[in-house]
Design an enzyme around this catalytic site. Structure first.
Site, PDB file in Angstrom:
ATOM      1  N   ARG A 260      43.283  27.917  30.128  1.00  0.00           N
ATOM      2  CA  ARG A 260      42.244  28.516  30.949  1.00  0.00           C
ATOM      3  C   ARG A 260      40.888  28.007  30.457  1.00  0.00           C
ATOM      4  O   ARG A 260      40.369  28.445  29.437  1.00  0.00           O
ATOM      5  CB  ARG A 260      42.314  30.044  30.812  1.00  0.00           C
ATOM      6  N   HIS A 264      38.201  34.666  31.491  1.00  0.00           N
ATOM      7  CA  HIS A 264      39.307  35.388  32.136  1.00  0.00           C
ATOM      8  C   HIS A 264      38.892  35.832  33.527  1.00  0.00           C
ATOM      9  O   HIS A 264      39.604  35.632  34.507  1.00  0.00           O
ATOM     10  CB  HIS A 264      39.708  36.583  31.282  1.00  0.00           C
ATOM     11  N   TYR A 273      35.724  34.715  21.399  1.00  0.00           N
ATOM     12  CA  TYR A 273      37.041  34.663  20.761  1.00  0.00           C
ATOM     13  C   TYR A 273      37.682  33.266  20.761  1.00  0.00           C
ATOM     14  O   TYR A 273      38.767  33.095  20.227  1.00  0.00           O
ATOM     15  CB  TYR A 273      38.000  35.662  21.442  1.00  0.00           C
TER      16      TYR A 273
END
Length: 370
Positions: A260, A264, A273
């Site tokens: 990805r 998100h 992160y």
């Protein structure tokens, strides 16, 4: 990460990141040059819709958007493997599959703009509505597959079902229940996991101790891992799995190993992160760039074709921006439409009560003007 596409001997790859074509004995690539060019066009236009939608959300025109950036090949390849009589059950970022199933981008924009109570007709497109609750679509797909199995709508020329979900969904009970139901009933369903390695902010190594595709063996059906940035592998493997399902050989779990590239959703900040080096590593495996390299090297796509796709993408971008802003606001009473197939006394009562409630504001406004 060490478990990358070019290092995994179990990973099926037909088109390398450098754009070199490979043969696989179990998954032959049966595509004409025209079909290959068509896949490139799909990838470019799907990415443009996604890019524009992210930008529209950033300026307040959409409430949210779940980007597919980096996952175009997994979606377009598998989407083009479907026949018109197949049914797909998506999650909420499967815009590439929606494109392949003929769902207009305006329907996707309306959903994330909050001006529709559904989005599109699943029966018309062979593409169910988006599912926000993680993993539930796997059960929906399995139940649908068991239904067409009992209706006798399978066979070599029959129907099959596919459902899409991410790596995070494999930790949900619904998904594992679907695996079990599909296995014991030999249901004609393909489970297509887009493993983009991040369930929001949770890395893959904290979700599973084994590669996801190996889980299928515990339920009694085959699993396979493919290079999710390889549109040819996605097409060939999915086509094979769907045919197996139609012919009564039961379910298959496909793990499309991808990444990805964006957040998100547009409410997420992946810089909190993820490290930038990981992102740069996967930029080199870009699904569009590798297909572009192959098509140009082999003389399958000339400059005129590539410029034509680029021009079409520009026109599509303008259309997405315009169409989003021109989406009509729904009538508040539309929320009661098509809740049930037939008239229902409780829905009729609730509609009347809500209509009276809305009318009370009009009455108050009229009185205030006197």
């Amino acid at each position: 990460m060490s478990d990358t596409a070019h290092e995994d001997p179990e990973l099926i790859q037909l088109l390398t990141p450098e754009g070199e074509l490979r043969e696989h004995p179990d998954y032959p690539l049966d595509l004409s040059h025209e079909e290959m060019r068509g896949l490139y066009r799909d990838l470019v236009l799907v990415r443009r819709i996604d890019t524009e939608a992210v930008a529209l959300q950033r300026v307040g025109e959409l409430g949210l958007w779940a980007s597919l950036l980096g996952q175009e090949a997994a979606q377009v390849g598998s989407g083009r493997a479907l026949r018109s009589n197949d049914m797909a059950f998506p999650s909420y970022r499967d815009h590439g599959v929606a494109w392949c199933r003929g769902v207009d981008h305006k329907a996707l924009l309306a959903l994330y703009r909050g001006v529709t109570n559904g989005g599109w007709d699943p029966a018309e497109h062979g593409f169910h509505l988006y599912t926000i609750v993680i993993g539930t679509q796997a059960l929906h797909a399995t139940g649908y597959a068991m239904g067409i199995q009992r209706d006798g709508a399978v066979g070599e020329d029959g129907s099959a079902v596919i459902t899409y979900f991410g790596d995070g969904a494999t930790s949900q009970g619904d998904t594992n229940e679907a695996f079990n139901y599909a296995a014991v009933n030999n249901a004609p369903v393909v489970f297509f996991c887009q493993n983009n390695q991040w369930a929001i902010s949770e890395p893959l190594e904290r979700q599973s101790r084994v590669p996801i595709y190996r889980r299928a063996a515990g339920f009694g059906f085959p699993g396979v891992r493919l290079d999710g940035n390889d549109v040819f592998a996605s097409l060939a493997v999915t086509r094979s799995a769907l045919q197996h399902a139609r012919e009564g050989q039961g379910p298959t779990l496909i793990e499309a190993f991808t990444y990805r590239m964006g957040a998100h959703t547009t409410n997420d900040d992946p810089t909190r992160y993820r490290v930038s080096a990981e992102l740069e590593e996967w930029r080199l495996k870009d699904p569009i760039a590798r297909l572009h390299a192959f098509l140009t090297r082999e003389g399958i796509a000339d400059e005129a074709f590539l410029k034509g796709v680029e021009a079409e993408a520009e026109e599509l971008g303008e259309s997405v921006r315009r169409d989003c802003r021109e989406l009509p606001e729904p009538d508040p009473l539309d929320i009661f439409h098509e809740v049930y197939a037939e008239p229902h006394v409780h829905i009729d009562r609730q509609r009347a009560e809500f209509a009276d409630y809305l009318a009370s504001f009009e009455d108050a406004g009229a009185e205030g003007g006197r």
